[in-house]
Scaffold this motif. Sequence first.
Motif, PDB file in Angstrom:
ATOM      1  N   ARG A  10      -0.446   0.090   5.124  1.00 15.18           N
ATOM      2  CA  ARG A  10      -0.810  -0.498   3.829  1.00 15.18           C
ATOM      3  C   ARG A  10       0.390  -1.180   3.174  1.00 15.18           C
ATOM      4  O   ARG A  10       0.253  -2.244   2.575  1.00 15.18           O
ATOM      5  N   LEU A  11       1.561  -0.579   3.280  1.00 18.65           N
ATOM      6  CA  LEU A  11       2.751  -1.191   2.699  1.00 18.65           C
ATOM      7  C   LEU A  11       3.052  -2.540   3.345  1.00 18.65           C
ATOM      8  O   LEU A  11       3.503  -3.470   2.698  1.00 18.65           O
ATOM      9  N   ARG A  12       2.799  -2.644   4.654  1.00 17.22           N
ATOM     10  CA  ARG A  12       3.084  -3.889   5.372  1.00 17.22           C
ATOM     11  C   ARG A  12       2.025  -4.950   5.151  1.00 17.22           C
ATOM     12  O   ARG A  12       2.338  -6.130   5.012  1.00 17.22           O
ATOM     13  N   LEU A  23       8.547  -7.083  -1.378  1.00 13.38           N
ATOM     14  CA  LEU A  23       8.473  -5.630  -1.429  1.00 13.38           C
ATOM     15  C   LEU A  23       8.059  -5.058  -0.083  1.00 13.38           C
ATOM     16  O   LEU A  23       8.635  -4.076   0.402  1.00 13.38           O
ATOM     17  N   ALA A  24       7.044  -5.647   0.527  1.00 14.59           N
ATOM     18  CA  ALA A  24       6.558  -5.148   1.813  1.00 14.59           C
ATOM     19  C   ALA A  24       7.649  -5.218   2.860  1.00 14.59           C
ATOM     20  O   ALA A  24       7.816  -4.299   3.671  1.00 14.59           O
ATOM     21  N   ALA A  25       8.419  -6.312   2.858  1.00 19.55           N
ATOM     22  CA  ALA A  25       9.508  -6.449   3.827  1.00 19.55           C
ATOM     23  C   ALA A  25      10.590  -5.402   3.584  1.00 19.55           C
ATOM     24  O   ALA A  25      11.138  -4.830   4.530  1.00 19.55           O
ATOM     25  N   ALA A  26      10.895  -5.134   2.312  1.00 18.14           N
ATOM     26  CA  ALA A  26      11.905  -4.120   2.000  1.00 18.14           C
ATOM     27  C   ALA A  26      11.440  -2.733   2.414  1.00 18.14           C
ATOM     28  O   ALA A  26      12.202  -1.935   2.955  1.00 18.14           O
ATOM     29  N   PHE A  27      10.164  -2.427   2.186  1.00 21.74           N
ATOM     30  CA  PHE A  27       9.625  -1.131   2.587  1.00 21.74           C
ATOM     31  C   PHE A  27       9.610  -0.987   4.104  1.00 21.74           C
ATOM     32  O   PHE A  27       9.832   0.101   4.644  1.00 21.74           O
ATOM     33  N   ALA A  28       9.333  -2.073   4.813  1.00 22.70           N
ATOM     34  CA  ALA A  28       9.165  -2.008   6.268  1.00 22.70           C
ATOM     35  C   ALA A  28      10.460  -1.687   6.996  1.00 22.70           C
ATOM     36  O   ALA A  28      10.437  -1.142   8.110  1.00 22.70           O
TER      37      ALA A  28
END
Length: 290
Positions: A10-12, A23-28
Amino acid sequence: MKTSEDLASRLRNSAVSAAERKLAAAFAENFPTSALGTVESLATRAGVSGPTVLRYLAKLGFPRFAEFQAAVMQEVDRQLGSPLIQMETPSEDAANEEHLYRRVLLMQAESFRRMADRAVPAEFDKIADLLADPKLSVKTLGGRYSRNLAQRLSLQLGQVRAGVSLIDQPLGFAYDPLLDIGPRDLLVLFDYRRYQGELLRFAEGARDAGARIVLLTDLWRSPIAALAEAVLTAPETSASPFGSRVVPTAQVEALVAAVVERDRDAARKRLARIETLRRYGPHDDEDADD
Protein backbone atom coordinates in the motif's frame (compact mmCIF):
# COMPACT_ATOMS: atom_id res chain seq x y z
CA MET A 1 -4.11 -5.62 11.53
CA LYS A 2 -3.01 -5.78 7.91
CA THR A 3 -0.09 -8.03 7.05
CA SER A 4 3.32 -6.45 6.55
CA GLU A 5 3.21 -7.33 2.86
CA ASP A 6 -0.06 -5.44 2.55
CA LEU A 7 1.43 -2.45 4.36
CA ALA A 8 4.55 -2.29 2.17
CA SER A 9 2.45 -2.74 -0.96
CA ARG A 10 0.00 0.00 0.00
CA LEU A 11 2.83 2.41 0.77
CA ARG A 12 4.32 1.78 -2.68
CA ASN A 13 1.23 1.57 -4.84
CA SER A 14 -1.27 4.09 -3.45
CA ALA A 15 0.67 7.21 -4.47
CA VAL A 16 -0.99 9.46 -7.04
CA SER A 17 0.19 13.06 -6.62
CA ALA A 18 3.80 14.19 -6.88
CA ALA A 19 4.01 14.65 -3.09
CA GLU A 20 2.57 11.17 -2.50
CA ARG A 21 5.06 9.65 -4.91
CA LYS A 22 7.93 11.29 -3.01
CA LEU A 23 6.59 9.83 0.21
CA ALA A 24 6.12 6.39 -1.31
CA ALA A 25 9.68 6.42 -2.64
CA ALA A 26 11.05 7.45 0.76
CA PHE A 27 9.08 4.71 2.51
CA ALA A 28 10.17 2.09 -0.03
CA GLU A 29 13.86 2.56 0.69
CA ASN A 30 14.95 0.18 3.45
CA PHE A 31 11.42 -0.49 4.65
CA PRO A 32 10.39 -0.89 7.46
CA THR A 33 13.11 1.18 9.14
CA SER A 34 12.53 3.97 6.61
CA ALA A 35 9.02 4.40 8.04
CA LEU A 36 10.21 4.95 11.61
CA GLY A 37 10.58 8.40 13.12
CA THR A 38 8.41 11.43 13.66
CA VAL A 39 6.05 13.02 11.17
CA GLU A 40 8.56 15.84 10.79
CA SER A 41 11.50 13.53 10.08
CA LEU A 42 9.52 11.58 7.48
CA ALA A 43 8.39 14.81 5.83
CA THR A 44 11.93 16.19 5.73
CA ARG A 45 13.39 13.03 4.19
CA ALA A 46 10.71 12.92 1.51
CA GLY A 47 10.77 16.66 0.85
CA VAL A 48 7.10 17.22 1.65
CA SER A 49 5.10 18.86 4.45
CA GLY A 50 3.99 17.26 7.70
CA PRO A 51 0.27 17.56 6.82
CA THR A 52 1.01 15.77 3.53
CA VAL A 53 2.41 12.82 5.48
CA LEU A 54 -0.69 12.64 7.70
CA ARG A 55 -3.10 12.94 4.76
CA TYR A 56 -1.34 10.15 2.89
CA LEU A 57 -1.36 7.83 5.90
CA ALA A 58 -5.06 8.57 6.47
CA LYS A 59 -5.68 7.65 2.85
CA LEU A 60 -3.97 4.32 3.53
CA GLY A 61 -6.25 3.61 6.48
CA PHE A 62 -4.30 5.11 9.39
CA PRO A 63 -6.29 8.06 10.77
CA ARG A 64 -3.79 8.42 13.61
CA PHE A 65 -0.01 8.48 13.16
CA ALA A 66 0.38 6.23 16.22
CA GLU A 67 -1.59 3.48 14.43
CA PHE A 68 0.78 3.63 11.48
CA GLN A 69 3.82 3.47 13.76
CA ALA A 70 2.37 0.43 15.54
CA ALA A 71 1.99 -1.36 12.21
CA VAL A 72 5.56 -0.49 11.26
CA MET A 73 6.92 -1.70 14.60
CA GLN A 74 5.08 -4.99 14.13
CA GLU A 75 6.96 -5.43 10.84
CA VAL A 76 10.30 -4.57 12.50
CA ASP A 77 9.64 -7.19 15.16
CA ARG A 78 8.65 -9.75 12.53
CA GLN A 79 11.85 -9.27 10.54
CA LEU A 80 14.15 -9.27 13.54
CA GLY A 81 12.51 -12.29 15.10
CA SER A 82 11.95 -14.45 12.04
CA PRO A 83 14.13 -17.60 11.99
CA LEU A 84 13.62 -17.79 8.22
CA ILE A 85 14.99 -14.29 7.73
CA GLN A 86 17.98 -15.08 9.93
CA MET A 87 18.62 -18.34 8.04
CA GLU A 88 18.46 -16.64 4.67
CA THR A 89 20.92 -13.93 5.73
CA PRO A 90 24.40 -15.49 5.46
CA SER A 91 27.12 -14.42 7.83
CA GLU A 92 30.04 -12.40 6.52
CA ASP A 93 32.36 -15.40 6.96
CA ALA A 94 30.02 -17.65 4.97
CA ALA A 95 29.80 -15.08 2.19
CA ASN A 96 33.57 -14.78 2.04
CA GLU A 97 33.87 -18.52 1.39
CA GLU A 98 32.20 -18.02 -1.97
CA HIS A 99 34.29 -17.33 -5.07
CA LEU A 100 34.29 -13.60 -5.82
CA TYR A 101 32.56 -14.04 -9.18
CA ARG A 102 29.71 -16.06 -7.69
CA ARG A 103 29.45 -13.68 -4.73
CA VAL A 104 29.11 -10.67 -7.03
CA LEU A 105 26.42 -12.37 -9.10
CA LEU A 106 24.43 -13.28 -6.00
CA MET A 107 24.88 -9.76 -4.66
CA GLN A 108 23.39 -8.29 -7.83
CA ALA A 109 20.54 -10.79 -7.81
CA GLU A 110 19.69 -9.68 -4.27
CA SER A 111 19.79 -6.03 -5.35
CA PHE A 112 17.26 -6.75 -8.09
CA ARG A 113 14.99 -8.59 -5.67
CA ARG A 114 15.12 -5.75 -3.16
CA MET A 115 14.34 -3.12 -5.78
CA ALA A 116 11.46 -5.15 -7.23
CA ASP A 117 9.97 -5.46 -3.74
CA ARG A 118 10.30 -1.72 -3.12
CA ALA A 119 9.40 -0.37 -6.55
CA VAL A 120 7.00 2.59 -6.69
CA PRO A 121 5.12 2.10 -9.99
CA ALA A 122 3.70 5.62 -10.05
CA GLU A 123 7.19 7.15 -9.91
CA PHE A 124 8.40 4.96 -12.78
CA ASP A 125 5.26 5.72 -14.82
CA LYS A 126 5.72 9.46 -14.33
CA ILE A 127 9.22 9.30 -15.83
CA ALA A 128 8.06 7.04 -18.67
CA ASP A 129 5.19 9.44 -19.49
CA LEU A 130 7.61 12.36 -19.67
CA LEU A 131 10.06 10.41 -21.83
CA ALA A 132 7.25 9.48 -24.21
CA ASP A 133 5.82 13.01 -24.48
CA PRO A 134 6.40 14.09 -28.12
CA LYS A 135 6.14 17.76 -27.10
CA LEU A 136 9.33 17.42 -25.04
CA SER A 137 12.90 17.07 -26.26
CA VAL A 138 14.92 14.71 -24.07
CA LYS A 139 18.47 15.55 -22.99
CA THR A 140 20.51 13.11 -20.90
CA LEU A 141 23.48 13.90 -18.67
CA GLY A 142 25.56 11.77 -16.31
CA GLY A 143 28.48 12.17 -13.95
CA ARG A 144 32.00 10.77 -13.99
CA TYR A 145 30.93 7.18 -13.43
CA SER A 146 27.39 7.39 -14.77
CA ARG A 147 27.86 9.08 -18.15
CA ASN A 148 27.63 5.62 -19.74
CA LEU A 149 24.07 5.35 -18.38
CA ALA A 150 23.15 8.70 -19.92
CA GLN A 151 24.68 7.56 -23.19
CA ARG A 152 22.81 4.25 -23.07
CA LEU A 153 19.47 5.95 -22.51
CA SER A 154 20.16 8.46 -25.27
CA LEU A 155 21.17 5.78 -27.79
CA GLN A 156 18.28 3.41 -27.06
CA LEU A 157 15.57 6.04 -26.61
CA GLY A 158 16.69 7.82 -29.77
CA GLN A 159 15.92 4.64 -31.71
CA VAL A 160 12.23 4.73 -30.74
CA ARG A 161 11.41 8.45 -30.56
CA ALA A 162 12.68 11.71 -31.99
CA GLY A 163 14.26 14.60 -30.14
CA VAL A 164 16.74 12.75 -27.92
CA SER A 165 20.31 13.92 -27.35
CA LEU A 166 23.23 13.27 -25.01
CA ILE A 167 24.93 16.18 -23.26
CA ASP A 168 28.47 14.87 -23.42
CA GLN A 169 31.25 16.27 -21.24
CA PRO A 170 34.38 14.42 -22.46
CA LEU A 171 36.97 17.11 -21.64
CA GLY A 172 35.69 18.40 -18.31
CA PHE A 173 32.43 19.90 -17.18
CA ALA A 174 30.96 22.81 -19.11
CA TYR A 175 27.71 24.74 -18.65
CA ASP A 176 27.44 25.88 -22.28
CA PRO A 177 24.58 23.44 -23.12
CA LEU A 178 22.35 25.44 -20.75
CA LEU A 179 22.15 28.07 -23.51
CA ASP A 180 19.93 25.72 -25.52
CA ILE A 181 17.73 24.37 -22.72
CA GLY A 182 14.22 25.66 -22.13
CA PRO A 183 10.61 24.81 -21.22
CA ARG A 184 10.26 22.25 -23.99
CA ASP A 185 13.14 20.14 -22.66
CA LEU A 186 13.20 17.18 -20.30
CA LEU A 187 16.58 16.78 -18.61
CA VAL A 188 17.33 13.23 -17.42
CA LEU A 189 20.16 13.26 -14.88
CA PHE A 190 22.20 10.39 -13.45
CA ASP A 191 23.97 11.22 -10.18
CA TYR A 192 25.41 8.72 -7.72
CA ARG A 193 27.74 9.10 -4.74
CA ARG A 194 30.03 10.86 -4.67
CA TYR A 195 27.60 13.44 -5.99
CA GLN A 196 28.95 16.06 -8.39
CA GLY A 197 28.37 19.68 -7.49
CA GLU A 198 28.54 20.54 -11.20
CA LEU A 199 25.53 18.34 -11.92
CA LEU A 200 23.50 20.05 -9.20
CA ARG A 201 24.39 23.50 -10.51
CA PHE A 202 23.58 22.39 -14.06
CA ALA A 203 20.19 21.09 -12.85
CA GLU A 204 19.51 24.38 -11.09
CA GLY A 205 20.32 26.28 -14.27
CA ALA A 206 18.09 24.00 -16.33
CA ARG A 207 15.19 24.42 -13.91
CA ASP A 208 15.65 28.20 -13.95
CA ALA A 209 15.41 27.99 -17.75
CA GLY A 210 12.07 26.18 -17.42
CA ALA A 211 13.21 22.64 -18.20
CA ARG A 212 11.61 19.67 -16.52
CA ILE A 213 13.91 17.34 -14.58
CA VAL A 214 13.93 13.66 -13.64
CA LEU A 215 16.68 11.86 -11.76
CA LEU A 216 18.19 8.39 -11.43
CA THR A 217 20.31 8.11 -8.29
CA ASP A 218 21.29 5.85 -5.38
CA LEU A 219 19.35 5.09 -2.21
CA TRP A 220 20.84 8.12 -0.43
CA ARG A 221 19.39 10.39 -3.13
CA SER A 222 21.42 13.09 -4.82
CA PRO A 223 20.57 16.69 -3.83
CA ILE A 224 19.15 17.01 -7.34
CA ALA A 225 16.13 15.04 -6.07
CA ALA A 226 14.76 18.26 -4.60
CA LEU A 227 14.57 19.70 -8.14
CA ALA A 228 13.18 16.61 -9.89
CA GLU A 229 9.59 15.80 -10.74
CA ALA A 230 10.28 12.09 -10.29
CA VAL A 231 13.18 10.00 -8.98
CA LEU A 232 14.28 6.39 -9.44
CA THR A 233 16.74 5.03 -6.88
CA ALA A 234 19.00 1.98 -6.97
CA PRO A 235 21.36 0.23 -4.54
CA GLU A 236 25.11 0.51 -5.07
CA THR A 237 26.11 -2.72 -3.30
CA SER A 238 29.16 -4.13 -5.06
CA ALA A 239 32.52 -5.78 -4.53
CA SER A 240 33.95 -3.08 -6.78
CA PRO A 241 35.21 0.18 -5.25
CA PHE A 242 33.16 2.10 -7.82
CA GLY A 243 29.74 0.83 -6.81
CA SER A 244 27.32 -1.11 -8.98
CA ARG A 245 25.39 0.28 -11.94
CA VAL A 246 23.66 -3.01 -12.77
CA VAL A 247 20.23 -2.00 -11.41
CA PRO A 248 20.36 1.47 -13.03
CA THR A 249 21.12 -0.21 -16.37
CA ALA A 250 18.00 -2.34 -15.94
CA GLN A 251 16.03 0.78 -15.04
CA VAL A 252 17.14 2.43 -18.29
CA GLU A 253 16.06 -0.62 -20.28
CA ALA A 254 12.70 -0.73 -18.48
CA LEU A 255 12.08 2.96 -19.23
CA VAL A 256 12.82 2.46 -22.93
CA ALA A 257 10.45 -0.52 -22.97
CA ALA A 258 7.77 1.60 -21.29
CA VAL A 259 8.14 4.34 -23.91
CA VAL A 260 7.72 1.75 -26.67
CA GLU A 261 4.57 0.42 -24.99
CA ARG A 262 3.06 3.91 -24.96
CA ASP A 263 3.24 4.21 -28.76
CA ARG A 264 4.32 0.91 -30.24
CA ASP A 265 3.30 1.81 -33.81
CA ALA A 266 5.38 5.00 -33.86
CA ALA A 267 8.37 3.14 -32.42
CA ARG A 268 8.02 0.37 -35.02
CA LYS A 269 7.91 2.87 -37.90
CA ARG A 270 10.96 4.71 -36.60
CA LEU A 271 12.96 1.50 -36.18
CA ALA A 272 11.96 0.41 -39.68
CA ARG A 273 13.18 3.72 -41.12
CA ILE A 274 16.47 3.36 -39.22
CA GLU A 275 16.96 -0.13 -40.64
CA THR A 276 16.31 1.19 -44.15
CA LEU A 277 18.85 3.98 -43.71
CA ARG A 278 21.44 1.56 -42.40
CA ARG A 279 20.90 -0.84 -45.27
CA TYR A 280 20.57 1.53 -48.23
CA GLY A 281 21.81 4.91 -47.05
CA PRO A 282 19.88 8.20 -47.39
CA HIS A 283 17.74 7.20 -50.39
CA ASP A 284 13.98 7.13 -50.68
CA ASP A 285 12.09 3.84 -50.50
CA GLU A 286 11.71 3.61 -54.29
CA ASP A 287 15.47 3.83 -54.81
CA ALA A 288 16.04 1.24 -52.07
CA ASP A 289 13.87 -1.29 -53.94
CA ASP A 290 15.79 -0.95 -57.24
